[in-house]
Enzyme design. Sequence first.
Site, PDB file in Angstrom:
ATOM      1  N   ASP A   1     -13.037   4.057  19.130  1.00  0.00           N
ATOM      2  CA  ASP A   1     -12.791   3.347  17.869  1.00  0.00           C
ATOM      3  C   ASP A   1     -13.714   3.906  16.784  1.00  0.00           C
ATOM      4  O   ASP A   1     -13.262   4.304  15.711  1.00  0.00           O
ATOM      5  CB  ASP A   1     -13.036   1.840  18.060  1.00  0.00           C
ATOM      6  CG  ASP A   1     -12.234   1.295  19.232  1.00  0.00           C
ATOM      7  OD1 ASP A   1     -11.012   1.184  19.094  1.00  0.00           O
ATOM      8  OD2 ASP A   1     -12.838   1.015  20.291  1.00  0.00           O
TER       9      ASP A   1
ATOM     10  N   GLN B   1     -20.906  14.177  17.309  1.00  0.00           N
ATOM     11  CA  GLN B   1     -19.462  14.445  17.172  1.00  0.00           C
ATOM     12  C   GLN B   1     -19.187  15.791  16.498  1.00  0.00           C
ATOM     13  O   GLN B   1     -18.211  16.459  16.824  1.00  0.00           O
ATOM     14  CB  GLN B   1     -18.807  13.311  16.384  1.00  0.00           C
ATOM     15  CG  GLN B   1     -17.311  13.288  16.512  1.00  0.00           C
ATOM     16  CD  GLN B   1     -16.661  12.255  15.624  1.00  0.00           C
ATOM     17  OE1 GLN B   1     -16.949  12.157  14.433  1.00  0.00           O
ATOM     18  NE2 GLN B   1     -15.786  11.451  16.190  1.00  0.00           N
TER      19      GLN B   1
ATOM     20  N   ARG C   1      -9.943  12.622  27.652  1.00  0.00           N
ATOM     21  CA  ARG C   1      -9.480  11.230  27.638  1.00  0.00           C
ATOM     22  C   ARG C   1      -9.268  10.701  26.217  1.00  0.00           C
ATOM     23  O   ARG C   1      -9.543  11.390  25.233  1.00  0.00           O
ATOM     24  CB  ARG C   1     -10.508  10.364  28.350  1.00  0.00           C
ATOM     25  CG  ARG C   1     -11.718  10.024  27.498  1.00  0.00           C
ATOM     26  CD  ARG C   1     -12.747   9.269  28.333  1.00  0.00           C
ATOM     27  NE  ARG C   1     -13.614   8.466  27.498  1.00  0.00           N
ATOM     28  CZ  ARG C   1     -14.711   7.878  27.924  1.00  0.00           C
ATOM     29  NH1 ARG C   1     -15.098   8.009  29.181  1.00  0.00           N
ATOM     30  NH2 ARG C   1     -15.446   7.147  27.106  1.00  0.00           N
ATOM     31  N   GLY C   2      -8.834   9.445  26.135  1.00  0.00           N
ATOM     32  CA  GLY C   2      -8.854   8.677  24.902  1.00  0.00           C
ATOM     33  C   GLY C   2      -7.944   9.191  23.815  1.00  0.00           C
ATOM     34  O   GLY C   2      -6.818   9.640  24.066  1.00  0.00           O
ATOM     35  N   GLU C   3      -8.434   9.094  22.586  1.00  0.00           N
ATOM     36  CA  GLU C   3      -7.624   9.476  21.419  1.00  0.00           C
ATOM     37  C   GLU C   3      -8.272  10.629  20.656  1.00  0.00           C
ATOM     38  O   GLU C   3      -7.686  11.707  20.524  1.00  0.00           O
ATOM     39  CB  GLU C   3      -7.449   8.247  20.508  1.00  0.00           C
ATOM     40  CG  GLU C   3      -6.658   8.570  19.263  1.00  0.00           C
ATOM     41  CD  GLU C   3      -6.250   7.350  18.445  1.00  0.00           C
ATOM     42  OE1 GLU C   3      -5.904   6.300  19.025  1.00  0.00           O
ATOM     43  OE2 GLU C   3      -6.261   7.459  17.203  1.00  0.00           O
TER      44      GLU C   3
ATOM     45  N   SER D   1     -10.906  12.599  21.342  1.00  0.00           N
ATOM     46  CA  SER D   1     -11.209  13.796  22.154  1.00  0.00           C
ATOM     47  C   SER D   1      -9.915  14.531  22.500  1.00  0.00           C
ATOM     48  O   SER D   1      -9.874  15.759  22.524  1.00  0.00           O
ATOM     49  CB  SER D   1     -11.879  13.420  23.476  1.00  0.00           C
ATOM     50  OG  SER D   1     -12.825  12.434  23.295  1.00  0.00           O
TER      51      SER D   1
HETATM   52  O1  TRH Z   1     -14.367   6.965  24.428  1.00  0.00           O
HETATM   53  P1  TRH Z   1     -12.893   6.848  24.506  1.00  0.00           P
HETATM   54  O2  TRH Z   1     -12.329   6.579  25.810  1.00  0.00           O
HETATM   55  O3  TRH Z   1     -12.488   5.739  23.513  1.00  0.00           O
HETATM   56  C1  TRH Z   1     -11.338   4.998  23.338  1.00  0.00           C
HETATM   57  C2  TRH Z   1     -11.697   3.544  23.313  1.00  0.00           C
HETATM   58  O4  TRH Z   1     -11.768   3.082  24.621  1.00  0.00           O
HETATM   59  C3  TRH Z   1     -10.717   2.819  22.481  1.00  0.00           C
HETATM   60  O5  TRH Z   1     -10.830   1.428  22.612  1.00  0.00           O
HETATM   61  C4  TRH Z   1      -9.325   3.268  22.794  1.00  0.00           C
HETATM   62  O6  TRH Z   1      -8.508   2.725  21.859  1.00  0.00           O
HETATM   63  C5  TRH Z   1      -9.220   4.756  22.712  1.00  0.00           C
HETATM   64  O7  TRH Z   1     -10.117   5.352  23.635  1.00  0.00           O
HETATM   65  C6  TRH Z   1      -7.837   5.280  22.962  1.00  0.00           C
HETATM   66  O8  TRH Z   1     -12.206   8.225  23.990  1.00  0.00           O
HETATM   67  P2  TRH Z   1     -12.075   8.965  22.606  1.00  0.00           P
HETATM   68  O9  TRH Z   1     -11.068   8.304  21.713  1.00  0.00           O
HETATM   69  O10 TRH Z   1     -11.755  10.338  22.912  1.00  0.00           O
HETATM   70  O11 TRH Z   1     -13.483   8.906  21.922  1.00  0.00           O
HETATM   71  C7  TRH Z   1     -14.599   9.609  22.357  1.00  0.00           C
HETATM   72  C8  TRH Z   1     -15.421  10.023  21.155  1.00  0.00           C
HETATM   73  O12 TRH Z   1     -16.709  10.446  21.572  1.00  0.00           O
HETATM   74  C9  TRH Z   1     -14.800  11.193  20.394  1.00  0.00           C
HETATM   75  O13 TRH Z   1     -14.937  10.991  19.005  1.00  0.00           O
HETATM   76  C10 TRH Z   1     -15.654  12.379  20.828  1.00  0.00           C
HETATM   77  C11 TRH Z   1     -16.980  11.708  21.020  1.00  0.00           C
HETATM   78  N1  TRH Z   1     -17.953  12.417  21.870  1.00  0.00           N
HETATM   79  C12 TRH Z   1     -19.018  13.071  21.261  1.00  0.00           C
HETATM   80  O14 TRH Z   1     -19.121  13.083  20.024  1.00  0.00           O
HETATM   81  N2  TRH Z   1     -19.935  13.707  22.044  1.00  0.00           N
HETATM   82  C13 TRH Z   1     -19.844  13.765  23.404  1.00  0.00           C
HETATM   83  O15 TRH Z   1     -20.699  14.377  24.053  1.00  0.00           O
HETATM   84  C14 TRH Z   1     -18.724  13.106  24.015  1.00  0.00           C
HETATM   85  C15 TRH Z   1     -18.588  13.149  25.496  1.00  0.00           C
HETATM   86  C16 TRH Z   1     -17.821  12.435  23.219  1.00  0.00           C
END
Ligand code: TRH
Length: 379
Positions: free
Chosen positions: A23, A256, A272-274, A276
């Site tokens: 988020d 990030q 995973r997620g959105e 990333s």
């Molecule tokens: O962390 P996520 O799984 O997050 C989400 C939430 O759970 C949310 O509620 C849900 O709606 C969504 O998934 C689909 O995955 P996401 O979206 O990929 O976010 C991870 C963030 O962390 C992304 O902006 C990249 C960042 N990140 C870094 O900046 N540095 C790092 O070393 C890592 C591992 C991630």
Amino acid sequence: MTELRTDFPTCDLFCRVIDNFGDAGVCWRLARRLLALGVGRIRFITDHPEVLALLAPDATEVAEVVPWDKFERRAAEPDFEPAGLVIETFGCRLPDAYDEALAKKRATALAAGRRPPFYFNLDYLSAEDWVEESHDVIGLHPRLDLPKLWFFPGFTSRTGGLVIEDDYEEKRRAGIARRGEFLASLGLEAERFTTFVFCYPTNALEVLAQGLALTERPRNILLAPGAAGDVVEARLRALDPDGRRVRTVRTPFLPQTEFDQLLWSSDAVVIRGEDSFVRAQLSGTPLLWSTYPTEDHAHRVKLDAWLERFTKRFDDAGAAGRYRRTADDWLEGTLPPEALSAFLEDALLWRQAFESWRIELLQNGDLGRRMLERAARGL
Ligand code: TRH
């Protein structure tokens, strides 16, 4: 591409953290993008400033970061002034006092013949067909004269697109050139096939570890911080105690702005997620998607919808079918370790489709720009 000159000097961006980093990750990437496109000042209102601080240690230098509770109290003060551009994210509902102040600002602007503030709700990313119908649709407030525009990120020209910085390609080229140096900084040899893993504890971690370790050619494995990485790391150490087949490294939580380097330095990723997931697609690195798991199994629908669009980019129908099965089975937890290993071995086979998809996404355009252009047209 020349930067858009926007005449929105201020923006209030609201971000509630449900869990994990996504988020705040999505909201913060958008905030930076809007600033780059000329928005003068952003107030980033969040109920979890500590999550943002992890993602962006420089956040408070870039924007005004305001804790949700504090902002809610401020919004109730008589002299409070909402911004000209307002972004609610993922239907997080703004404080009532804020909506009231915004409706008042709107009424005053309209009475004076000035442009009223523009109010978005930015939703989650999905490749499902209904998104195109729901994108760019005005919603009305139950009590106030306060229309709000539903905006969806997406993969087609009938959605808002994805956040893509103007210098993304330049940065990507430089990042790919830095691969050797980056891997060496982690104590790894650049010649080895490298896989970055950032997935959920609910994924099939045993299969993943076995598949990663199933190789004749030594591999580098980069494991993101978190519980899933802990489990995979322990299993890999047990499966390959002397590190002959896999060289495993835990990556620190990178800011990030440096996250892309992990993707540009890899030959394949489990992501995973959105946010990333989007960055992995822009990188062109072959990926397996760990879709965010939900109890109603919406994650399966989301994966299917994405596969439907993505697999059209394959020149070879056989390869498309194999990729689809691998991606489906990975999410279902039914992928045999041999198939996981084969996905990595065959990474070259997938590259053409990922490259073609990435170009399509780049051509489709940037979410930040689309939002500002849409806001400039008014409701
Ligand atoms: O962390 P996520 O799984 O997050 C989400 C939430 O759970 C949310 O509620 C849900 O709606 C969504 O998934 C689909 O995955 P996401 O979206 O990929 O976010 C991870 C963030 O962390 C992304 O902006 C990249 C960042 N990140 C870094 O900046 N540095 C790092 O070393 C890592 C591992 C991630």
